[in-house]
Design a protein around this motif. Sequence first.
Motif, PDB file in Angstrom:
ATOM      1  N   LEU A  48       0.833  -1.203   0.000  1.00  0.00           N
ATOM      2  CA  LEU A  48       0.000   0.000   0.000  1.00  0.00           C
ATOM      3  C   LEU A  48       0.866   1.252   0.000  1.00  0.00           C
ATOM      4  CD1 LEU A  48      -2.808  -1.016   2.527  1.00  0.00           C
ATOM      5  CD2 LEU A  48      -3.020  -0.766   0.050  1.00  0.00           C
ATOM      6  N   PHE A  49       2.015   1.190   0.681  1.00  0.00           N
ATOM      7  CA  PHE A  49       2.917   2.340   0.688  1.00  0.00           C
ATOM      8  C   PHE A  49       3.536   2.543  -0.692  1.00  0.00           C
ATOM      9  CE2 PHE A  49       6.731   4.776   1.895  1.00  0.00           C
ATOM     10  CZ  PHE A  49       6.136   5.738   2.690  1.00  0.00           C
ATOM     11  N   ILE A  50       3.865   1.434  -1.347  1.00  0.00           N
ATOM     12  CA  ILE A  50       4.377   1.514  -2.720  1.00  0.00           C
ATOM     13  C   ILE A  50       3.300   2.071  -3.644  1.00  0.00           C
ATOM     14  CG2 ILE A  50       5.261   0.169  -4.661  1.00  0.00           C
ATOM     15  CD1 ILE A  50       6.469  -1.769  -2.652  1.00  0.00           C
ATOM     16  N   ALA A  51       2.043   1.630  -3.419  1.00  0.00           N
ATOM     17  CA  ALA A  51       0.925   2.141  -4.225  1.00  0.00           C
ATOM     18  C   ALA A  51       0.756   3.643  -4.022  1.00  0.00           C
ATOM     19  CB  ALA A  51      -0.358   1.409  -3.851  1.00  0.00           C
ATOM     20  N   ALA A  52       0.945   4.120  -2.775  1.00  0.00           N
ATOM     21  CA  ALA A  52       0.827   5.547  -2.493  1.00  0.00           C
ATOM     22  C   ALA A  52       1.858   6.343  -3.287  1.00  0.00           C
ATOM     23  CB  ALA A  52       1.008   5.799  -0.994  1.00  0.00           C
ATOM     24  N   GLU A  53       3.089   5.847  -3.309  1.00  0.00           N
ATOM     25  CA  GLU A  53       4.136   6.553  -4.047  1.00  0.00           C
ATOM     26  C   GLU A  53       3.895   6.476  -5.554  1.00  0.00           C
ATOM     27  OE1 GLU A  53       7.463   4.487  -2.188  1.00  0.00           O
ATOM     28  OE2 GLU A  53       8.007   6.367  -1.229  1.00  0.00           O
ATOM     29  N   ALA A  54       3.352   5.337  -5.999  1.00  0.00           N
ATOM     30  CA  ALA A  54       3.051   5.189  -7.434  1.00  0.00           C
ATOM     31  C   ALA A  54       1.949   6.153  -7.859  1.00  0.00           C
ATOM     32  CB  ALA A  54       2.644   3.743  -7.730  1.00  0.00           C
ATOM     33  N   VAL A  55       0.897   6.295  -7.028  1.00  0.00           N
ATOM     34  CA  VAL A  55      -0.198   7.222  -7.349  1.00  0.00           C
ATOM     35  C   VAL A  55       0.305   8.662  -7.349  1.00  0.00           C
ATOM     36  CG1 VAL A  55      -2.417   8.125  -6.557  1.00  0.00           C
ATOM     37  CG2 VAL A  55      -1.997   5.670  -6.520  1.00  0.00           C
ATOM     38  N   HIS A  56       1.198   8.980  -6.405  1.00  0.00           N
ATOM     39  CA  HIS A  56       1.805  10.317  -6.392  1.00  0.00           C
ATOM     40  C   HIS A  56       2.546  10.575  -7.697  1.00  0.00           C
ATOM     41  CE1 HIS A  56       4.450  13.454  -4.068  1.00  0.00           C
ATOM     42  NE2 HIS A  56       3.807  13.974  -5.086  1.00  0.00           N
ATOM     43  N   SER A  57       3.275   9.567  -8.170  1.00  0.00           N
ATOM     44  CA  SER A  57       4.000   9.699  -9.439  1.00  0.00           C
ATOM     45  C   SER A  57       3.036   9.905 -10.606  1.00  0.00           C
ATOM     46  CB  SER A  57       4.857   8.451  -9.687  1.00  0.00           C
ATOM     47  OG  SER A  57       5.839   8.314  -8.680  1.00  0.00           O
ATOM     48  N   ILE A  58       1.897   9.200 -10.557  1.00  0.00           N
ATOM     49  CA  ILE A  58       0.875   9.384 -11.596  1.00  0.00           C
ATOM     50  C   ILE A  58       0.361  10.827 -11.580  1.00  0.00           C
ATOM     51  CG2 ILE A  58      -1.462   8.729 -12.317  1.00  0.00           C
ATOM     52  CD1 ILE A  58      -0.809   5.884 -11.328  1.00  0.00           C
ATOM     53  N   GLY A  59       0.147  11.359 -10.370  1.00  0.00           N
ATOM     54  CA  GLY A  59      -0.298  12.743 -10.249  1.00  0.00           C
ATOM     55  C   GLY A  59       0.698  13.714 -10.860  1.00  0.00           C
ATOM     56  N   ILE A  60       1.995  13.488 -10.614  1.00  0.00           N
ATOM     57  CA  ILE A  60       3.028  14.323 -11.215  1.00  0.00           C
ATOM     58  C   ILE A  60       2.999  14.190 -12.732  1.00  0.00           C
ATOM     59  CG2 ILE A  60       5.510  14.693 -11.433  1.00  0.00           C
ATOM     60  CD1 ILE A  60       4.548  15.705  -8.839  1.00  0.00           C
ATOM     61  N   SER A  61       2.761  12.979 -13.218  1.00  0.00           N
ATOM     62  CA  SER A  61       2.683  12.756 -14.670  1.00  0.00           C
ATOM     63  C   SER A  61       1.535  13.549 -15.289  1.00  0.00           C
ATOM     64  CB  SER A  61       2.502  11.258 -14.968  1.00  0.00           C
ATOM     65  OG  SER A  61       3.586  10.501 -14.472  1.00  0.00           O
ATOM     66  N   VAL A  62       0.435  13.667 -14.563  1.00  0.00           N
ATOM     67  CA  VAL A  62      -0.701  14.475 -15.031  1.00  0.00           C
ATOM     68  C   VAL A  62      -0.279  15.942 -15.164  1.00  0.00           C
ATOM     69  CG1 VAL A  62      -2.969  15.374 -14.384  1.00  0.00           C
ATOM     70  CG2 VAL A  62      -2.484  12.940 -14.139  1.00  0.00           C
ATOM     71  N   ARG A  91      13.984  13.232   2.447  1.00  0.00           N
ATOM     72  CA  ARG A  91      13.669  11.807   2.631  1.00  0.00           C
ATOM     73  C   ARG A  91      14.665  10.925   1.887  1.00  0.00           C
ATOM     74  NH1 ARG A  91       7.502  10.216   2.043  1.00  0.00           N
ATOM     75  NH2 ARG A  91       7.911   9.982  -0.196  1.00  0.00           N
ATOM     76  N   LEU A  92      15.101  11.372   0.703  1.00  0.00           N
ATOM     77  CA  LEU A  92      16.121  10.630  -0.025  1.00  0.00           C
ATOM     78  C   LEU A  92      17.425  10.574   0.761  1.00  0.00           C
ATOM     79  CD1 LEU A  92      15.703  11.665  -3.770  1.00  0.00           C
ATOM     80  CD2 LEU A  92      15.774   9.333  -2.867  1.00  0.00           C
ATOM     81  N   TYR A  93      17.807  11.717   1.329  1.00  0.00           N
ATOM     82  CA  TYR A  93      19.017  11.744   2.167  1.00  0.00           C
ATOM     83  C   TYR A  93      18.891  10.744   3.320  1.00  0.00           C
ATOM     84  CZ  TYR A  93      22.033  13.232   5.973  1.00  0.00           C
ATOM     85  OH  TYR A  93      22.914  13.229   7.021  1.00  0.00           O
ATOM     86  N   CYS A  94      17.739  10.782   4.002  1.00  0.00           N
ATOM     87  CA  CYS A  94      17.518   9.858   5.122  1.00  0.00           C
ATOM     88  C   CYS A  94      17.550   8.397   4.661  1.00  0.00           C
ATOM     89  CB  CYS A  94      16.187  10.164   5.810  1.00  0.00           C
ATOM     90  SG  CYS A  94      16.130  11.761   6.659  1.00  0.00           S
ATOM     91  N   SER A  95      17.002   8.145   3.479  1.00  0.00           N
ATOM     92  CA  SER A  95      17.000   6.780   2.951  1.00  0.00           C
ATOM     93  C   SER A  95      18.420   6.293   2.697  1.00  0.00           C
ATOM     94  CB  SER A  95      16.195   6.713   1.644  1.00  0.00           C
ATOM     95  OG  SER A  95      14.838   6.981   1.875  1.00  0.00           O
ATOM     96  N   PHE A  96      19.273   7.158   2.148  1.00  0.00           N
ATOM     97  CA  PHE A  96      20.641   6.767   1.830  1.00  0.00           C
ATOM     98  C   PHE A  96      21.467   6.501   3.087  1.00  0.00           C
ATOM     99  CE2 PHE A  96      19.989   8.767  -2.449  1.00  0.00           C
ATOM    100  CZ  PHE A  96      20.267   7.623  -3.188  1.00  0.00           C
ATOM    101  N   LEU A 106      11.718   5.019  -5.876  1.00  0.00           N
ATOM    102  CA  LEU A 106      10.459   5.696  -6.208  1.00  0.00           C
ATOM    103  C   LEU A 106      10.539   7.185  -5.861  1.00  0.00           C
ATOM    104  CD1 LEU A 106       7.931   2.985  -4.956  1.00  0.00           C
ATOM    105  CD2 LEU A 106       8.371   3.620  -7.330  1.00  0.00           C
ATOM    106  N   ASP A 107      11.127   7.498  -4.706  1.00  0.00           N
ATOM    107  CA  ASP A 107      11.276   8.901  -4.309  1.00  0.00           C
ATOM    108  C   ASP A 107      12.197   9.648  -5.272  1.00  0.00           C
ATOM    109  OD1 ASP A 107       9.598   8.873  -2.153  1.00  0.00           O
ATOM    110  OD2 ASP A 107      11.155   8.502  -0.675  1.00  0.00           O
ATOM    111  N   LEU A 108      13.254   8.973  -5.742  1.00  0.00           N
ATOM    112  CA  LEU A 108      14.187   9.600  -6.674  1.00  0.00           C
ATOM    113  C   LEU A 108      13.482   9.963  -7.984  1.00  0.00           C
ATOM    114  CD1 LEU A 108      17.103  10.450  -7.207  1.00  0.00           C
ATOM    115  CD2 LEU A 108      17.543   8.139  -8.076  1.00  0.00           C
ATOM    116  N   ALA A 109      12.658   9.047  -8.482  1.00  0.00           N
ATOM    117  CA  ALA A 109      11.916   9.304  -9.720  1.00  0.00           C
ATOM    118  C   ALA A 109      10.916  10.445  -9.529  1.00  0.00           C
ATOM    119  CB  ALA A 109      11.200   8.032 -10.170  1.00  0.00           C
ATOM    120  N   THR A 110      10.216  10.449  -8.386  1.00  0.00           N
ATOM    121  CA  THR A 110       9.238  11.515  -8.117  1.00  0.00           C
ATOM    122  C   THR A 110       9.924  12.861  -7.949  1.00  0.00           C
ATOM    123  OG1 THR A 110       7.825   9.883  -6.997  1.00  0.00           O
ATOM    124  CG2 THR A 110       7.317  12.197  -6.627  1.00  0.00           C
ATOM    125  N   LEU A 111      11.080  12.865  -7.281  1.00  0.00           N
ATOM    126  CA  LEU A 111      11.827  14.109  -7.106  1.00  0.00           C
ATOM    127  C   LEU A 111      12.282  14.674  -8.455  1.00  0.00           C
ATOM    128  CD1 LEU A 111      13.208  16.268  -5.385  1.00  0.00           C
ATOM    129  CD2 LEU A 111      15.172  14.719  -5.151  1.00  0.00           C
TER     130      LEU A 111
END
Length: 272
Positions: A48-62, A91-96, A106-111
């Motif tokens: 579900l968390f992956i789905a949330a990030e994927a939907v966010h990416s779709i929104g950016i694509s729009v 968040r990317l910094y924290c992830s690394f 996913l965050d890198l692509a959205t950023l």
Amino acid sequence: MKVARRQINAAARWLKAQPANVKAIVGITSAILVLLFLRLVVEDHDNLFIAAEAVHSIGISVLIYKLIKEDTCAGLSLKSQELTAIFLAVRLYCSFVMEYDIHTLLDLATLATTVWVIYMMRFQLTSTYMEEKDKLPHYYVVLPCVLLAIFVHPSTHHHIFNRISWGFCVYLEAVSVLPQLHIMQQTKIVEPFTAHYVFALGVARFFSCAHWILQVLDTRGRLLTALGYGLWPSMVLLSEFVQTFILADFCYYYVKSLIEGHSALRLPSGVV
């Protein structure tokens, strides 16, 4: 199809006529039913968390489609996009430095796409940017998140700066959409692509909130202990709820407008 639409419209008119407390009860009940459905249907609730990030990416694509197709950024908040880029970068910094996984990619692509949107709004489509309406200052949103992160952050073994950064990006994500909602509150009429984007954010936030709720239920509360002690676990969940409820009202009017077949979304006073 026409019969179904008439029934939906009748239900929408009934709900519109109800007092605020009845609407709240209907909304909460609907959310609980959807949560139960997701718990039964989705085997791994981390998806579900992956789905949330994927939907966010779709929104950016729009948004990208809007900028390229219509050659305008009217109705979009540059400040919201910049705040989004800030929390994604942190968040990317924290992830690394703390945990590298699929969410990092996913965050890198959205950023990357968010930065492109910012570039287009700042340098290519400046003449269509509604700067006079995008007046909510960054520090109104950023400073409270910084202060809150200093006092309430994860209690893990990581360096204090990394833990504060983690808390900051969680809080900033929860309120980064406020400048966008501020613009829509002023204009009242939201054109389709902007409405699709904000609705995608609302769906993404619901998936993210559902992920945390179901994970807490699955672990019988042990997840809260794993997140740390003190106020931090509660603040993580509260941030998820804030993100969801900030957009809930808009999503209701978006669906209502879609059912009624309107090309543009008209918001009544007091919404968002």
